[in-house]
Design a protein around this motif. Structure first.
Motif, PDB file in Angstrom:
ATOM      1  N   LYS A   1      87.207 -82.761 -25.895  1.00 43.79           N
ATOM      2  CA  LYS A   1      88.385 -81.867 -26.377  1.00 43.79           C
ATOM      3  C   LYS A   1      88.544 -82.307 -28.088  1.00 43.79           C
ATOM      4  O   LYS A   1      88.923 -81.660 -28.807  1.00 43.79           O
ATOM      5  N   ILE A   2      88.386 -83.484 -28.232  1.00 42.62           N
ATOM      6  CA  ILE A   2      88.651 -84.104 -29.746  1.00 42.62           C
ATOM      7  C   ILE A   2      87.645 -83.243 -30.700  1.00 42.62           C
ATOM      8  O   ILE A   2      88.137 -82.910 -31.821  1.00 42.62           O
ATOM      9  N   LEU A   3      86.261 -83.331 -30.221  1.00 46.20           N
ATOM     10  CA  LEU A   3      85.256 -82.870 -30.851  1.00 46.20           C
ATOM     11  C   LEU A   3      85.561 -81.169 -31.096  1.00 46.20           C
ATOM     12  O   LEU A   3      85.460 -80.703 -32.113  1.00 46.20           O
ATOM     13  N   LYS A   4      86.180 -80.515 -30.117  1.00 48.05           N
ATOM     14  CA  LYS A   4      86.299 -79.174 -30.270  1.00 48.05           C
ATOM     15  C   LYS A   4      87.553 -78.942 -31.097  1.00 48.05           C
ATOM     16  O   LYS A   4      87.415 -78.077 -31.791  1.00 48.05           O
ATOM     17  N   GLU A   5      88.565 -79.759 -30.975  1.00 48.54           N
ATOM     18  CA  GLU A   5      89.592 -79.616 -32.122  1.00 48.54           C
ATOM     19  C   GLU A   5      89.222 -79.806 -33.586  1.00 48.54           C
ATOM     20  O   GLU A   5      89.665 -79.092 -34.350  1.00 48.54           O
ATOM     21  N   ARG A   6      88.267 -80.659 -33.497  1.00 45.97           N
ATOM     22  CA  ARG A   6      87.789 -81.254 -34.918  1.00 45.97           C
ATOM     23  C   ARG A   6      86.851 -79.748 -35.685  1.00 45.97           C
ATOM     24  O   ARG A   6      86.923 -79.253 -36.710  1.00 45.97           O
TER      25      ARG A   6
ATOM     26  N   LYS B   1      87.147 -76.742 -34.455  1.00 49.30           N
ATOM     27  CA  LYS B   1      88.280 -75.594 -34.707  1.00 49.30           C
ATOM     28  C   LYS B   1      88.865 -75.481 -36.157  1.00 49.30           C
ATOM     29  O   LYS B   1      89.225 -74.546 -36.800  1.00 49.30           O
ATOM     30  N   ALA B   2      89.160 -77.102 -36.429  1.00 51.22           N
ATOM     31  CA  ALA B   2      89.940 -77.265 -37.611  1.00 51.22           C
ATOM     32  C   ALA B   2      88.904 -77.130 -38.860  1.00 51.22           C
ATOM     33  O   ALA B   2      89.276 -76.271 -39.817  1.00 51.22           O
ATOM     34  N   ARG B   3      87.720 -77.280 -38.495  1.00 47.41           N
ATOM     35  CA  ARG B   3      86.859 -76.960 -39.693  1.00 47.41           C
ATOM     36  C   ARG B   3      86.674 -75.572 -39.897  1.00 47.41           C
ATOM     37  O   ARG B   3      86.464 -75.037 -40.910  1.00 47.41           O
ATOM     38  N   LEU B   4      86.550 -74.845 -38.771  1.00 40.25           N
ATOM     39  CA  LEU B   4      86.431 -73.307 -38.941  1.00 40.25           C
ATOM     40  C   LEU B   4      87.579 -72.450 -39.523  1.00 40.25           C
ATOM     41  O   LEU B   4      87.500 -71.676 -40.153  1.00 40.25           O
ATOM     42  N   ASP B   5      88.779 -73.256 -38.927  1.00 39.11           N
ATOM     43  CA  ASP B   5      90.134 -72.731 -39.503  1.00 39.11           C
ATOM     44  C   ASP B   5      90.004 -72.809 -41.195  1.00 39.11           C
ATOM     45  O   ASP B   5      90.491 -72.012 -41.832  1.00 39.11           O
ATOM     46  N   LYS B   6      89.606 -73.962 -41.511  1.00 36.16           N
ATOM     47  CA  LYS B   6      89.560 -74.282 -43.084  1.00 36.16           C
ATOM     48  C   LYS B   6      88.659 -73.262 -43.738  1.00 36.16           C
ATOM     49  O   LYS B   6      89.242 -72.789 -44.704  1.00 36.16           O
TER      50      LYS B   6
END
Length: 332
Positions: free
Chosen positions: A257-262, A264-269
């Motif tokens: 979950k943490i890796l997925k959120e990271r 996602k945050a990278r792609l959102d950036k």
């Protein structure tokens, strides 16, 4: 580890692991004791004296078999070496509640056979519960009032009707006195360290640990304890494995979950970058975000990721071809 299941499984795994950490050494100690007691010899006072004379030793750890005698035994229905009187409150349906234990011990104890005796130096850790005999019972009835008898009748009736007994036992109907004891001049086996005092020409059993019916009885008791410990350890191992598996699965899911959120945050950036070195590269619908979607099969680069998600008709805005697939690209 904010998930309740993760926390609960961690606590369960830690608790069972700690219990195993304590039980495994105890099991090992019991096995060593069992082997040690098997190898220790059993003597009568006379055979032990002969052993001392032959080996020239003055101390030995042994099982001593003989009659327990005292110059001042406890007077009861039969003379006793040790007396333990238990007093109970007795309720309806035979329910008993222990309220008091009274213990007495005779002084100047010895273990003897026909020819010799060994004086006993008692200590407070002497374990005699395995060899206690039931001596007598005495019931002292209590006079109950009409209200108390009626209340007992109601509770007794309800207990008979219900499958589960009520917590309230009612008023006790009397006291039961029950005496157990080690009987004087009966055959017992004691375990401890025996010392030969050559000056006094006497043998002393120093700090005996057990009063038993036989050596075999002690070995059977230790075997039962070993079986109980093994069963307990087996159950705890199963519980520990289950808790550890649950905890491991939750930790694994938490890491994913943490890796997925990271990610996602990278792609959102990357999707949120509005600066481009190439002019006029804004999305042809919102004109705010950069174009970063290649439409297939026409291969037009006209839309951003957010706008293609909101298209009502899945057609290219430029050539109006049906959109079959899309490729997201990133500008760095």
């Amino acid at each position: 580890m904010d998930s309740p299941v993760t926390i609960f499984s961690f606590v369960g795994s830690s608790a069972t692991g700690f219990a195993l950490y304590q039980l495994v050494p105890l099991l090992s100690q019991l096995k060593k004791k069992y082997i040690q007691y098997q190898q220790i010899n059993e003597f009568t006072p006379t055979s032990l004296l002969n052993y001392f004379n032959q080996t020239q030793q003055t101390t030995v750890e042994a099982f001593i078999a003989g009659e327990l005698i005292s110059d001042s035994p406890i007077i009861s229905k039969v003379p006793l070496i040790i007396s333990e009187k238990k007093i109970y409150y007795v309720y309806e349906n035979g329910i008993k509640k222990l309220i008091k234990i009274i213990q007495h011990g005779a002084s100047q104890l010895s273990v003897a056979d026909y020819y010799n005796r060994i004086e006993i130096w008692k200590n407070s850790t002497l374990n005699y519960q395995f060899s206690m005999s039931h001596i007598w019972d005495r019931f002292l009835p209590k006079q109950l009032s009409f209200f108390q008898r009626f209340a007992n009748f109601i509770l007794k009736t309800l207990n008979q009707i219900k499958t589960r007994r009520l917590f309230l036992k009612g008023f006790y109907t009397g006291q039961l006195e029950r005496e157990y004891g080690i009987i004087a001049r009966e055959f017992y086996v004691l375990y401890g360290e025996v010392i030969l005092d050559k000056k006094l020409n006497k043998m002393f059993l120093q700090n005996p640990k057990f009063i038993l019916k036989s050596k075999k009885q002690l070995l059977q008791i230790i075997q039962q304890q070993i079986k109980y410990k093994r069963l307990t350890i087996a159950i705890l191992v199963v519980i520990f494995t289950i808790w550890t598996y649950i905890f491991g699965c939750n930790v694994k899911n938490l890491i994913f979950k943490i890796l997925k959120e990271r990610e996602k945050a990278r792609l959102d950036k990357l999707r949120g970058q509005k600066y481009l070195e190439i002019d006029n590269y804004e999305c042809q619908i919102c004109y705010e975000r950069p174009r970063n979607i290649i439409i297939k099969p026409c291969k037009h680069l006209t839309l951003c990721h957010e706008c293609i998600q909101r298209l009502k008709q899945q057609k290219c805005p430029i050539c109006k071809q049906q959109i079959e697939d899309q490729i997201e690209i990133f500008f760095t």
